[in-house]
Write an enzyme that holds these catalytic residues in place. Structure first.
Site, short mmCIF file in Angstrom:
data_model
loop_
_atom_site.label_atom_id
_atom_site.label_comp_id
_atom_site.label_asym_id
_atom_site.label_seq_id
_atom_site.Cartn_x
_atom_site.Cartn_y
_atom_site.Cartn_z
N GLY A 103 30.03 37.60 -8.17
CA GLY A 103 29.15 36.92 -9.12
C GLY A 103 29.36 37.44 -10.53
O GLY A 103 30.29 38.20 -10.79
N CYS A 104 28.49 37.03 -11.46
CA CYS A 104 28.65 37.39 -12.88
C CYS A 104 28.12 38.78 -13.13
O CYS A 104 27.07 38.95 -13.76
CB CYS A 104 27.94 36.39 -13.76
SG CYS A 104 28.59 34.72 -13.64
N VAL A 105 28.80 39.79 -12.62
CA VAL A 105 28.31 41.16 -12.79
C VAL A 105 29.32 41.99 -13.58
O VAL A 105 30.43 41.58 -13.77
CB VAL A 105 28.04 41.85 -11.45
CG1 VAL A 105 26.88 41.19 -10.74
CG2 VAL A 105 29.28 41.84 -10.58
N TYR B 312 28.46 27.60 -10.04
CA TYR B 312 29.91 27.66 -10.24
C TYR B 312 30.58 26.33 -9.90
O TYR B 312 31.71 26.09 -10.31
CB TYR B 312 30.54 28.78 -9.39
CG TYR B 312 30.09 30.19 -9.73
CD1 TYR B 312 29.35 30.46 -10.88
CD2 TYR B 312 30.42 31.26 -8.90
CE1 TYR B 312 28.95 31.76 -11.18
CE2 TYR B 312 30.04 32.57 -9.20
CZ TYR B 312 29.29 32.81 -10.33
OH TYR B 312 28.91 34.09 -10.62
#
Lengths: 105, 535
Positions: A103-105, B312
């Protein structure tokens, strides 16, 4: 996925060296990964971080936020980087047998 | 050295088409003007080269496994043609067919788009990265293989492209060498959208051929729908994060502020990118502190999927996009909120505010907004007490493409920064003319094989140059400098750029969100909200 021998067991790892079967993790596996992460030999301080990550993961099935790690272990980010030159995610989490963060980490 | 590459080469050249040599990359300004400071792109290992196709440029973003025999190769080509036919039919592509056809049929080949594309210019003008290269290859394939008179005509017009495994594999990788920033579309006098064409190609590969980067698909949308978040956060983990965040808020402000979760009938359902909980909890904290002080009636959702604003699917797959969009809206409907609001996440703006218009109907068509104008109202109309001198350091603003160029949210964030930051300086160019951070369309989270090197060296290069130029007069590491990036994906990319070129350590350049700066200026927050040690 490539297979390697860690802690005397044959384990699948991804291209960044994260083990794919977290249930097969044990201390010997951790020490072998630590050798590739410039975190060997492992001191009491190393184990404090690794055990915290491991226990959090077993309860919540995810790595804790970095700030949670620094608060709970009492080590600031600089110390964590000193213990684990690869950093908290790519170094410490890998040694603790956690999956690679997604994910966006 | 660069080879001269033609369109037909995509199906002809054996081995690797081009090599991205660091000597070809554009020069960086001081203090990175010594070419020795450029780390370059690591080569794939022999094992990776054997397994994955990297015949485009030696990079593997999608981990495409090579076919094992002739049969597999033929099936691959057949599936591509079948998928292409579907992409061009109204029944199968009602969402995007019209803009796709307009862009396919109307290019004047003027090349304004190429000059606008940072991947093309910063790579040292690699022909394969030209926005029109992949589009023109696709156009010629359509002309030759899908139109009746095509085969004969393509020979006369010299547009004879071989449709084989090499062509398609390279086209698949090439659909992940564009960040979908759509700066090219804006520069086109006709409105041809090469970003959209790239998106449509990714769709074909995902929906018809099961080809997509694992970070976006298996670990992305699939995990999001199954576990609840692309980060792997379960509802139980979310509760643990929120508990931690409430504790931090109390430490910082001395006040007990509860984060509202599943509050029925709240005015606003706030949707955060769940990456914030893990990597930037201060962003969640700042929103809570500001909303509490301004008396906003808001809530988070703890429903699976809805506690992660990301979608996404918007980057590569319409089916996954629709599934996630529906789950977001269902959570809002069940909580009976007046409106859904996206926090600091660029692509969620695109998915929720723009593209979902075609997906969410009936009782799922709930008002969907960006949080930025609400923040502007709070700051500009003095709904909280602010002291701008607390932000007494140089600040620049990175514009997330999906906020400015796509959603048209350009001025609110600037009016906020002009009010609360005494040394706010614009990058050039900015606003709708901005450059992508280099991590757009999922790139910031794609780390497989050697792709993260490529994005930091090539697609993020223009942003790096802009940051260095904007802070050129204050490079002293004692002076803290702040790149404000109101988007989780952009933050991740900028973090990687700063770390790769050691800019925080050597030159005091930090990064963070917009709400962080607002919270830092709040009179009620004693001391500094921004913690430079942990930034």
């Amino acid at each position: 996925m490539p297979k390697v021998t860690l802690g005397g067991k044959e384990l699948e790892i991804d291209e960044d060296g994260f083990i794919q079967e977290p249930e097969k993790w044990d201390k010997a596996v951790a020490e072998d990964i630590a050798k590739t992460e410039e975190a060997y030999p492992m001191s009491e301080d190393h184990w404090k971080v690794i055990n915290y990550l491991r226990n959090y993961f077993l309860e919540f099935e995810i790595a804790p936020p970095i700030r949670m790690v620094t608060k709970q272990t009492g080590f600031d980010l600089k110390t964590i980087y000193k213990l684990f030159p690869g950093g908290p995610a790519k170094g410490a989490c890998k040694i603790a047998g956690l999956p690679k963060p997604t994910g966006c980490v | 050295m660069k080879k001269k590459i033609t369109l037909r080469d995509i199906g002809k050249i054996e081995g690797q088409m081009v090599d991205i040599d660091k000597a070809d990359l554009s020069r960086l300004p001081a203090p990175l003007d010594d070419p020795a400071d450029e780390p370059g792109i690591k080569q794939l290992t022999g094992e990776q080269k054997d397994r994955f196709d990297a015949s485009l440029d030696g990079i593997s973003a999608i981990g495409l496994v090579k076919p094992q025999n002739k049969q597999e190769e033929e099936d691959f080509v057949r599936k591509f043609i079948a998928g292409l036919k579907k992409l061009l039919s109204k029944e199968n592509n009602w969402t995007f067919l019209q803009p796709l056809m307009l862009s396919l049929e109307n290019c004047a080949k003027c090349q304004n788009c190429s000059e606008a594309c940072p991947v093309f210019t910063e790579s040292g003008r690699q022909e394969i990265y030209r926005p029109t290269y992949r589009t023109e290859v696709l156009r010629r394939i359509i002309r030759k293989y899908l139109k009746k008179e095509g085969k004969l005509l393509s020979k006369f017009t010299g547009s004879d492209i071989d449709l084989n495994f090499k062509t398609i594999a390279r086209l698949a990788e090439l659909s992940y060498r564009c960040t979908l920033c759509r700066r090219c579309a804006q520069s086109c006098p006709i409105g041809v959208d090469n970003g959209l064409i790239t998106h449509e190609l990714r769709k074909l590969f995902s929906q018809e051929m099961d080809i997509a980067p694992k970070e976006l698909h298996q670990l992305g949308t699939v995990q999001h729908l199954k576990v609840g978040s692309s980060t792997g956060t379960s509802p139980k983990a979310l509760a643990s994060f929120i508990d931690f965040i409430e504790g931090e808020i109390e430490e910082i402000t001395g006040k007990t502020i509860r984060i509202p979760v599943d509050k029925e009938g709240a005015d606003i359902l706030l949707l955060h990118n769940a990456g914030e909980f893990i990597s930037w909890p201060e962003n969640i904290e700042a929103f809570a502190i500001i909303f509490d002080a301004a008396g906003v009636d808001w809530t988070l959702s703890s429903s699976l999927v809805a506690y992660d604003a990301v979608n996404y699917g918007v980057w590569y797959d319409d089916v996954q996009l629709a599934r996630i969009a529906a789950r977001h809206a269902q959570a809002a409907r069940d909580l009976k909120v007046n409106r859904m609001m996206v926090g600091e996440c660029g692509h969620a703006h695109k998915a929720m505010l723009v593209v979902s218009d075609r997906v969410l109907t009936g009782d799922l068509n709930i008002p969907r907004e960006s949080a930025i104008p609400l923040l502007e109202d709070i700051v500009l109309n003095d709904k909280i007490r602010l002291d701008r001198s607390k932000n007494n350091f140089p600040v620049t603003l990175h514009d997330p493409c999906n906020l400015v160029r796509l959603s048209g949210i350009v001025e609110p964030q600037r009016r906020i920064l002009r009010k609360i930051c005494p040394d706010f300086r614009e990058m050039e160019p900015h606003g709708v003319d901005n450059y992508c951070c280099g991590g757009g369309s999922g790139f910031a989270i794609m780390d497989s094989n050697n792709f993260s090197d490529w994005r930091s060296s090539v697609s993020g290069r223009m942003k790096l140059k802009q940051i260095l130029t904007t802070f050129g007069d204050v490079m002293n590491p004692e002076i803290h400098k702040y790149v404000c990036a109101p988007c989780s994906n952009c933050k991740g990319m900028i973090r990687d750029l700063l770390s790769r070129y050691r800019l925080t350590e050597k030159h005091g350049i930090y990064y963070g969100g917009l709400v962080d700066l607002i919270a830092n200026a709040m009179v009620d927050v004693k001391g500094q909200f921004i913690n430079w040690e942990t930034s």
